[in-house]
Enzyme design. Structure first.
Site, PDB file in Angstrom:
ATOM      1  CB  ALA A  66      -0.862   0.018   1.208  1.00  0.00           C
ATOM      2  N   GLY A 112       0.264  -4.957   0.954  1.00  0.00           N
ATOM      3  CA  GLY A 112      -0.821  -5.031   0.037  1.00  0.00           C
ATOM      4  C   GLY A 112      -0.682  -5.736  -1.314  1.00  0.00           C
ATOM      5  CD  GLU A 115      -2.467  -7.183   3.232  1.00  0.00           C
ATOM      6  OE1 GLU A 115      -2.047  -6.176   2.774  1.00  0.00           O
ATOM      7  OE2 GLU A 115      -3.154  -7.472   4.152  1.00  0.00           O
ATOM      8  CD  GLU A 135       1.643  -5.432   5.985  1.00  0.00           C
ATOM      9  OE1 GLU A 135       2.491  -6.313   5.989  1.00  0.00           O
ATOM     10  OE2 GLU A 135       0.990  -5.137   4.844  1.00  0.00           O
TER      11      GLU A 135
HETATM   12  N1  COA Z   1       4.563   3.106  -0.689  1.00  0.00           N
HETATM   13  C1  COA Z   1       5.007   4.202  -1.170  1.00  0.00           C
HETATM   14  N2  COA Z   1       6.111   4.377  -2.203  1.00  0.00           N
HETATM   15  C2  COA Z   1       6.800   3.064  -2.122  1.00  0.00           C
HETATM   16  C3  COA Z   1       6.432   1.938  -1.624  1.00  0.00           C
HETATM   17  C4  COA Z   1       5.290   1.983  -0.803  1.00  0.00           C
HETATM   18  N3  COA Z   1       4.749   1.007  -0.159  1.00  0.00           N
HETATM   19  N4  COA Z   1       7.396   1.206  -1.876  1.00  0.00           N
HETATM   20  C5  COA Z   1       8.362   1.661  -2.834  1.00  0.00           C
HETATM   21  N5  COA Z   1       8.094   3.040  -2.916  1.00  0.00           N
HETATM   22  C6  COA Z   1       8.594   4.210  -3.740  1.00  0.00           C
HETATM   23  C7  COA Z   1       9.927   4.702  -2.833  1.00  0.00           C
HETATM   24  O1  COA Z   1       9.591   5.459  -1.808  1.00  0.00           O
HETATM   25  C8  COA Z   1      10.664   5.033  -3.943  1.00  0.00           C
HETATM   26  O2  COA Z   1      10.214   6.434  -4.255  1.00  0.00           O
HETATM   27  P1  COA Z   1      11.229   7.663  -4.534  1.00  0.00           P
HETATM   28  O3  COA Z   1      12.099   7.307  -5.786  1.00  0.00           O
HETATM   29  O4  COA Z   1      10.349   8.846  -4.912  1.00  0.00           O
HETATM   30  O5  COA Z   1      11.723   8.005  -3.346  1.00  0.00           O
HETATM   31  C9  COA Z   1      10.239   4.343  -5.246  1.00  0.00           C
HETATM   32  O6  COA Z   1       9.144   3.579  -4.802  1.00  0.00           O
HETATM   33  C10 COA Z   1      11.385   3.183  -5.373  1.00  0.00           C
HETATM   34  O7  COA Z   1      11.598   2.449  -4.140  1.00  0.00           O
HETATM   35  P2  COA Z   1      13.292   2.270  -3.449  1.00  0.00           P
HETATM   36  O8  COA Z   1      12.824   1.971  -1.918  1.00  0.00           O
HETATM   37  O9  COA Z   1      14.070   3.289  -3.733  1.00  0.00           O
HETATM   38  O10 COA Z   1      13.681   1.107  -4.151  1.00  0.00           O
HETATM   39  P3  COA Z   1      14.480  -0.145  -3.319  1.00  0.00           P
HETATM   40  O11 COA Z   1      14.926  -1.027  -4.651  1.00  0.00           O
HETATM   41  O12 COA Z   1      15.657   0.558  -2.787  1.00  0.00           O
HETATM   42  O13 COA Z   1      13.700  -1.055  -2.348  1.00  0.00           O
HETATM   43  C11 COA Z   1      11.868  -2.117  -1.511  1.00  0.00           C
HETATM   44  C12 COA Z   1      12.820  -1.634  -2.645  1.00  0.00           C
HETATM   45  C13 COA Z   1      10.693  -2.864  -2.034  1.00  0.00           C
HETATM   46  C14 COA Z   1      12.468  -3.025  -0.508  1.00  0.00           C
HETATM   47  C15 COA Z   1      11.418  -0.785  -0.816  1.00  0.00           C
HETATM   48  O14 COA Z   1      10.940   0.091  -1.643  1.00  0.00           O
HETATM   49  C16 COA Z   1      10.509  -0.907   0.503  1.00  0.00           C
HETATM   50  O15 COA Z   1      10.858  -1.586   1.445  1.00  0.00           O
HETATM   51  N6  COA Z   1       9.348  -0.539   0.041  1.00  0.00           N
HETATM   52  C17 COA Z   1       8.219  -0.704   1.197  1.00  0.00           C
HETATM   53  C18 COA Z   1       7.720  -1.994   1.463  1.00  0.00           C
HETATM   54  C19 COA Z   1       6.732  -2.009   2.417  1.00  0.00           C
HETATM   55  O16 COA Z   1       6.919  -1.603   3.382  1.00  0.00           O
HETATM   56  N7  COA Z   1       5.508  -2.125   1.944  1.00  0.00           N
HETATM   57  C20 COA Z   1       4.131  -2.657   2.920  1.00  0.00           C
HETATM   58  C21 COA Z   1       3.474  -1.325   3.224  1.00  0.00           C
HETATM   59  S1  COA Z   1       2.205  -1.426   4.112  1.00  0.00           S
END
Ligand code: COA
Length: 260
Positions: A66, A112, A115, A135
């Site tokens: 999400a 999400g 999910e 989460e």
């Molecule tokens: N919500 C909002 N933005 C998200 C996102 C999320 N769940 N997951 C990734 N993004 C965005 C990042 O903020 C980044 O945006 P920016 O370029 O404007 O800063 C972009 O997507 C790329 O992500 P980034 O984190 O730079 O890529 P990465 O390869 O370093 O890491 C992940 C990949 C998936 C490990 C990391 O993005 C992450 O941990 N995301 C969140 C996962 C999460 O907790 N999901 C559950 C949400 S309830």
């Protein structure tokens, strides 16, 4: 209908929905959830569409969760409504579609994203996919059905561990726990899903819709799945598909199901 954050294509009775926010790793913001609801509904109502495949755009992510930026400031009431609305609009909606939905997991499926994949009727992953429910690392729990569907798919102990550690499993580990049905090379993911979808399209869509209801009934509180199976079994006898399927067998020819 045209969409800002998703692509919807149709080919040979198969609709492919691609979540298309690659710069945000296809994170599910409110607008995308609304659009997904509309696209799944549009595909489900279209009698020419027999199977829906959902995937993410780009090479990196199915859906990375999400959209955290949208709920970081929410209070208790807003958080509760976020989960309730999302479950109703998308996750429960997809699970209860009468058209089969296959998740083609092409990279990160987190929060999400996993999910959504778990709300689909089954899942196929590319060998670079990573799945998890992170989460609790944000101070919250999965709210789009993850605590329930992960336990149903992989068992309580494995679900507890994945949720508590906020860890990720790779595609082969997801395969061995039953979270996904198949693992493919990245370039084979969509062709493989289309191949399975092609097999499904040859069968009775009326019977498949009935089978989805009966299988889902096993996981609904206060519903006796065996009773639902009896009802759905009986209903099939009133369909044109049943007449065609049984006649075709007896006449030693391939069935051509009208889908009603
Ligand atoms: N919500 C909002 N933005 C998200 C996102 C999320 N769940 N997951 C990734 N993004 C965005 C990042 O903020 C980044 O945006 P920016 O370029 O404007 O800063 C972009 O997507 C790329 O992500 P980034 O984190 O730079 O890529 P990465 O390869 O370093 O890491 C992940 C990949 C998936 C490990 C990391 O993005 C992450 O941990 N995301 C969140 C996962 C999460 O907790 N999901 C559950 C949400 S309830």
């Amino acid at each position: 209908m045209s969409y800002a954050n998703i692509l919807l294509e149709e080919n040979n009775g198969i609709a492919t929905i691609t979540i298309n926010r690659p710069k945000k790793l296809n994170a599910l913001n409110k607008e995308t959830i609304n659009e997904l609801h509309d696209a799944f509904k549009e595909a489900d109502l279209d009698k020419n569409i027999k199977v829906i495949i959902v995937t993410g755009s780009g090479k990196k992510a199915f859906v990375a969760g999400a959209d955290i930026s949208e709920f970081a400031h929410f209070n208790v009431d807003e958080g509760t409504k976020l989960a309730a609305r999302g479950q109703e609009l998308l996750f429960n909606f997809v699970e209860n579609l009468s058209t089969p939905a296959i998740a083609a997991i092409n990279g990160f499926a987190l929060g999400g994203g996993l999910e959504l994949a778990m709300a689909c009727h089954f899942r196929v992953a590319s060998d670079n996919a990573k799945m998890g429910l992170p989460e609790v690392s944000l101070g919250v729990i999965p709210g789009y059905g993850g605590t329930q569907r992960l336990s149903q798919l992989v068992g309580k102990g494995r679900a507890m561990e994945l949720i508590m550690t906020a860890g990720m499993v790779d595609a082969n580990s997801a395969l061995s726990s039953g979270l996904v049905n198949h693992v493919t090379a990245p370039e084979e993911l969509l062709p493989f899903c289309e191949k399975i979808a092609g097999k499904i399209t040859r069968n009775s869509s009326v019977a498949i819709g009935a089978a989805i209801k009966a299988v889902n009934a096993n996981f609904k509180d206060g519903v006796n799945g065996f009773d639902i199976e009896i009802q759905e079994f009986g209903n099939c006898f009133g369909s044109e598909d049943f007449t065609e399927g049984t006649n075709a067998f007896l006449e030693k020819r391939k069935a051509n199901f009208p889908g009603k």
